[in-house]
Design a protein around this motif. Structure first.
Motif, PDB file in Angstrom:
ATOM      1  N   GLN A   1      35.144 -48.208 -59.931  1.00 54.31           N
ATOM      2  CA  GLN A   1      35.361 -47.788 -61.185  1.00 54.31           C
ATOM      3  C   GLN A   1      36.925 -47.626 -61.419  1.00 54.31           C
ATOM      4  O   GLN A   1      37.594 -47.092 -60.584  1.00 54.31           O
ATOM      5  CB  GLN A   1      34.790 -46.260 -61.214  1.00 54.31           C
ATOM      6  N   VAL A   2      37.121 -48.355 -62.391  1.00 54.60           N
ATOM      7  CA  VAL A   2      38.651 -48.386 -62.823  1.00 54.60           C
ATOM      8  C   VAL A   2      38.871 -47.970 -64.072  1.00 54.60           C
ATOM      9  O   VAL A   2      38.329 -48.110 -65.005  1.00 54.60           O
ATOM     10  CB  VAL A   2      39.076 -50.047 -62.779  1.00 54.60           C
ATOM     11  N   ASN A   3      39.721 -46.868 -64.290  1.00 56.22           N
ATOM     12  CA  ASN A   3      40.122 -46.423 -65.306  1.00 56.22           C
ATOM     13  C   ASN A   3      41.304 -46.338 -65.974  1.00 56.22           C
ATOM     14  O   ASN A   3      42.293 -45.913 -65.136  1.00 56.22           O
ATOM     15  CB  ASN A   3      39.575 -44.713 -65.466  1.00 56.22           C
TER      16      ASN A   3
ATOM     17  N   ASP B   1      40.021 -51.147 -67.804  1.00 53.03           N
ATOM     18  CA  ASP B   1      38.809 -50.327 -67.644  1.00 53.03           C
ATOM     19  C   ASP B   1      37.707 -51.084 -67.089  1.00 53.03           C
ATOM     20  O   ASP B   1      37.291 -52.241 -67.845  1.00 53.03           O
ATOM     21  CB  ASP B   1      38.304 -49.487 -68.864  1.00 53.03           C
ATOM     22  N   LEU B   2      37.092 -50.799 -65.885  1.00 54.96           N
ATOM     23  CA  LEU B   2      36.178 -51.748 -65.304  1.00 54.96           C
ATOM     24  C   LEU B   2      35.210 -51.013 -64.502  1.00 54.96           C
ATOM     25  O   LEU B   2      35.628 -50.110 -63.721  1.00 54.96           O
ATOM     26  CB  LEU B   2      36.736 -52.747 -64.611  1.00 54.96           C
TER      27      LEU B   2
ATOM     28  N   LEU C   1      42.786 -56.341 -70.609  1.00 56.25           N
ATOM     29  CA  LEU C   1      41.286 -56.892 -70.604  1.00 56.25           C
ATOM     30  C   LEU C   1      40.894 -57.183 -72.010  1.00 56.25           C
ATOM     31  O   LEU C   1      40.819 -56.389 -72.883  1.00 56.25           O
ATOM     32  CB  LEU C   1      40.279 -55.607 -70.103  1.00 56.25           C
ATOM     33  N   LYS C   2      40.762 -58.510 -72.213  1.00 57.15           N
ATOM     34  CA  LYS C   2      40.449 -59.146 -73.540  1.00 57.15           C
ATOM     35  C   LYS C   2      38.976 -59.130 -74.019  1.00 57.15           C
ATOM     36  O   LYS C   2      38.855 -58.990 -75.071  1.00 57.15           O
ATOM     37  CB  LYS C   2      41.144 -60.491 -73.700  1.00 57.15           C
TER      38      LYS C   2
END
Length: 449
Positions: free
Chosen positions: A28-30, A67-68, A245-246
């Motif tokens: 979890q990336v924020n 975000d990922l 992040l496109k």
């Protein structure tokens, strides 16, 4: 080349207090940011420490608000131009770098294959490095010895395992690194272009193992410039550009956007000429797109380019007769493509690609590769190009892409009008072979006296 982290399933790795909300989420990336400080001279670092209120450095933001979310068993491909932030993102997730701002959480044991040689002591032998990495991962001596036969067999280095890794070639580094990483029972595998330096047979061996890990529920982050690998092996893909992040979506959608980013035109297209089409001796209007009129047209095509020329019509012929796209193995296929030019263009490339239903290219060529001379075209020219192929393909659905591009010294080529998966053809089923290609195989049986 191989860097690993170990964590207890109940106590995931966190930074800045981020919490995994679902048991199914392993990464979890924020709002992740990473900034590097660039000092013009080494002395400026010293000045900065004594005068913190002044700035002696320039900021470079490698990541900007990423975000990922990655779920258990998911394979996510990451694409982007060089310098877009792909490697930085992986290094943060692997715990090698700390973010400047934002949070990330990982859950489970991580094996990371990053830049060549990372995580290996060059003075140690391959065996000593493998043992060291196993210890870092938390494996006991007994567990390592249980894994050792698999590591030795997979890497195939033989006696070189007992030599210092500083004597290894880049391919040998990769072999050892990948063999160690996949045999550490990872929950998350991170691969950053590591397989690009391996030989073709080893790459195939690695991808087979990646497929096995996917079946076992291992989550995989995969950075590569091989768009076909992203489409074939990934469940989802993301595209980074300039640290942002496109796009996130299906592998095919993201790959198409990445190709547009790489080969899109920077030319001024406002000067397109309005062409008078009344004098063309053709049975269609070149000023509009006539391709959807064909039975073999694929409405799910992806079209892009700078529109200095437009593919306005095509026809397909099967053994000399007009075809609707339903064909037989071994048929002679002819495709005629008409392009209307709306600007003067030189150094032209006309190309064709044949792909399987799942997006794997099985054949492609173009005028540049075939060394066919292509004259410069002026605005208003209507050009017909004829492609001739023999369909040595077995039963199945295939998609044909057509394109017009301009040769370019830096970008290799600039897309003018590319129509991916424009034509859909179906090869009727036969029962004497299976697969994709017809290699005209035969066999005989003889009883020896």
């Amino acid at each position: 080349m191989v860097l690993q982290m170990s964590s207890n399933q109940a106590n995931p790795n966190t930074y800045m207090g981020s919490v995994v909300a679902s048991n199914d989420v392993v990464i979890q990336v924020n709002d992740l940011h990473k900034c590097y400080q660039s000092y013009p001279k080494p002395i400026h670092r010293l000045w900065q420490s004594f005068m913190p209120k002044r700035r002696f450095y320039q900021e470079f933001w490698a990541l900007k608000g990423i975000d990922l979310t990655v779920h258990k068993g998911e394979t996510v491909g990451i694409v982007g131009k060089n310098g877009s932030g792909k490697s930085t993102l992986l290094q943060v997730i692997a715990g090698i770098l700390q973010p400047t701002k934002g949070s990330f959480t990982t859950k489970g044991r991580i094996s990371a294959l990053l830049e060549l040689g990372a995580g290996f002591n060059p003075e140690f032998t391959g065996m000593e490095n493998a043992r060291l990495n196993a210890s870092i991962m938390g494996l006991t001596r007994e567990e390592f010895h249980d894994k050792l036969p698999d590591i030795v067999e997979f890497c195939g280095l033989g006696d070189f395992l007992h030599r210092p890794v500083k004597t290894y070639s880049s391919g040998m580094y990769v072999r050892l690194a990948f063999a160690v990483a996949i045999n550490m029972n990872p929950d998350i595998l991170i691969v950053d272009e590591a397989l690009a330096v391996g030989d073709v047979r080893f790459q195939r061996q690695c991808f087979r193992r990646i497929e096995q890990l996917k079946e076992q529920g291992v989550s995989i982050l995969f950075v590569t410039h091989s768009t076909e690998s992203v489409i074939k092996y990934c469940d989802r893909a993301i595209m980074l550009d300039d640290g942002e992040l496109k796009l996130t979506g299906s592998p095919k959608e993201v790959v198409q956007a990445y190709l547009e980013l790489m080969f899109g035109s920077e030319k001024d297209t406002d000067a397109l000429v309005k062409v008078d089409v009344e004098n063309y001796k053709v049975e269609f209007d070149p000023s509009i797109d006539n391709c959807p009129k064909q039975a073999s047209y694929n409405s799910g095509e992806h079209r892009w380019g700078d529109s200095r020329a437009k593919i306005c019509y095509y026809e397909i012929f099967q053994n000399g007769a007009a075809s609707n796209g339903l064909m037989q193995r071994g048929d002679q296929l002819v495709i005629r493509m008409w392009s209307l030019f709306e600007q003067d263009v030189d150094n032209l490339i006309y190309g064709i690609t044949v792909k399987t239903n799942d997006g794997n290219a099985i054949y492609g060529t173009n005028s540049r590769a075939l060394e066919v001379e292509t004259p410069a075209q002026r605005a208003g020219d209507l050009v017909v190009v004829e492609f001739r192929l023999k369909l040595n393909l077995l039963a199945g659905d295939y998609f044909i892409s057509l394109g017009v591009a301009q040769d370019h010294d830096v970008k290799d080529n600039i897309a003018i009008d590319r129509r991916y998966d424009l034509i859909h053809v179906h090869i009727r089923e036969t029962l004497d072979a299976f697969g994709i290609a017809d290699l005209e195989g035969d066999l005989s049986i003889t009883l020896e006296d």
